[in-house]
Design an enzyme around this catalytic site. Structure first.
Site, PDB file in Angstrom:
ATOM      1  N   PRO A  74     -36.756  18.820  15.124  1.00 17.85           N
ATOM      2  CA  PRO A  74     -36.878  18.115  14.082  1.00 17.85           C
ATOM      3  C   PRO A  74     -36.611  19.321  13.125  1.00 17.85           C
ATOM      4  O   PRO A  74     -37.433  20.313  12.697  1.00 17.85           O
ATOM      5  CB  PRO A  74     -38.211  17.465  13.167  1.00 17.85           C
ATOM      6  CG  PRO A  74     -38.493  16.908  14.618  1.00 17.85           C
ATOM      7  CD  PRO A  74     -38.151  17.961  15.451  1.00 17.85           C
ATOM      8  N   CYS A  75     -35.404  19.445  11.760  1.00 23.64           N
ATOM      9  CA  CYS A  75     -35.424  20.468  10.885  1.00 23.64           C
ATOM     10  C   CYS A  75     -35.982  20.398   9.134  1.00 23.64           C
ATOM     11  O   CYS A  75     -34.973  21.509   8.930  1.00 23.64           O
ATOM     12  CB  CYS A  75     -34.164  20.957  11.200  1.00 23.64           C
ATOM     13  SG  CYS A  75     -32.747  19.927  10.528  1.00 23.64           S
ATOM     14  N   GLN A  76     -36.456  19.783   8.822  1.00 25.96           N
ATOM     15  CA  GLN A  76     -36.832  19.869   7.116  1.00 25.96           C
ATOM     16  C   GLN A  76     -37.673  21.120   7.460  1.00 25.96           C
ATOM     17  O   GLN A  76     -36.930  21.447   6.618  1.00 25.96           O
ATOM     18  CB  GLN A  76     -37.189  18.439   7.364  1.00 25.96           C
ATOM     19  CG  GLN A  76     -36.831  17.108   7.584  1.00 25.96           C
ATOM     20  CD  GLN A  76     -36.470  16.364   8.529  1.00 25.96           C
ATOM     21  OE1 GLN A  76     -36.922  16.927   9.687  1.00 25.96           O
ATOM     22  NE2 GLN A  76     -36.356  15.244   9.360  1.00 25.96           N
TER      23      GLN A  76
END
Length: 304
Positions: A74-76
């Site tokens: 996940p890259c948030q």
């Protein structure tokens, strides 16, 4: 080659690798809504696991003896599309991905993420870790519109191969790039029954109207209607009749992400928009997977 997909989401990376000829043995995800869609489109198992539990994940993955482990943590925390705050805790999943790979030591790994990860110390941390465990690394920022996707979406890929030189895959990737970007019309023809469409800008200083004769802007996890009284931006196409402009539907946005029409989506609009926006474009995944397969087929190079 056999592979497993970590942080699989609804399956963009899995489908691209499958179409390129890989055997997907299993997937790992902990968002139940995405797992439901994944199960409806693939026959192999998907496990609902928080990959911070590295010991449990390693035990399950080892049973499949994968040649390749792939995933998009996940890259948030890195993404300009959301809050860039590493203290929020999502970025530690990037470390989990690296730890799992280095524990199992498959011949190959592929990590996909947003371009902004290059500005994070985390990337250098895991690069050092992979090198310590014997991986030669290729990193590339790929514009999806040159990789068979009708979308200007730049993504970062880190590709590792055991006992290899660094940058080993660059020539193969470069040979496969298209000479020009793919437009929406190139990919979908006139099937959308429109010439222009609306994509909600992050702020009103940016354009919101796009032509199908250019690549789509990045498909994000939100999709909003054109506001009443929308003021034409100076960068919008000239001579557009606003009455004929609409946003793309959720399913049309999945096509821009190069999911095939046969791919089964179900769920709320909000969940689907987020899933589709977060997915790796299928054809971008296929592009990287095909480069790996082509590299494996190439004659052994002289090390001298």
């Amino acid at each position: 080659m056999k592979c497993v997909d970590l942080f699989s989401g609804c399956g963009g990376l899995s489908l691209g690798f499958e179409l390129a000829g890989f055997e997907i043995c299993a997937a790992f995800e902990n968002w139940e809504k995405a797992i439901e869609i994944y199960k409806n489109n693939f026959s192999h198992p998907i496990y609902n696991i928080d990959l911070r539990n590295e010991k449990e994940a390693v035990e399950k993955i080892k049973k499949y003896s994968p040649d390749l482990i792939m995933g998009g943590p996940p890259c948030q925390d890195f993404s300009s599309a959301g809050k860039r705050d590493i203290s929020l805790g999502r970025a530690d999943l990037t470390y989990s991905f690296a730890n799992i790979v280095c524990n199992i030591r498959p011949k190959w790994f592929v990590m996909e993420n947003v371009e902004q990860i290059k500005k994070s110390h985390i990337l250098q941390d895991i690069i050092n870790q992979f090198i310590d465990f014997g991986y030669g690394l290729t990193s590339a920022i790929l514009d999806a519109s040159y990789c068979g996707v009708p979308q200007s979406r730049t993504r970062f890929s880190l590709i590792g191969k055991l006992n290899s030189e660094h940058n080993f895959l660059i020539p193969t990737l470069s040979r496969k790039l298209s000479d020009k970007p793919m437009t929406v019309r190139d990919y979908l023809g006139n099937s959308l029954n429109l010439e222009f469409y609306y994509r909600h800008p992050r702020n009103y200083n940016r354009r919101g109207i796009f032509s199908i004769d250019e690549p789509s802007p990045t498909i994000r996890g939100v999709n909003r209607p054109i506001p009443k009284g929308y003021n034409i931006n100076s960068c919008d196409p000239k001579g557009v009749e606003l009455a004929k402009v609409r946003p793309l539907t959720t399913i049309e946005r999945s096509y821009i992400q190069t999911f095939p029409k046969s791919f089964l989506f179900s769920g709320t609009k909000t969940d689907l928009e987020q899933m589709i926006g977060n997915a790796v474009p299928v054809n971008l995944a296929k592009f990287v997977a095909s480069a790996i397969i082509n590299f494996e087929k190439e004659p052994i190079r002289s090390m001298g």
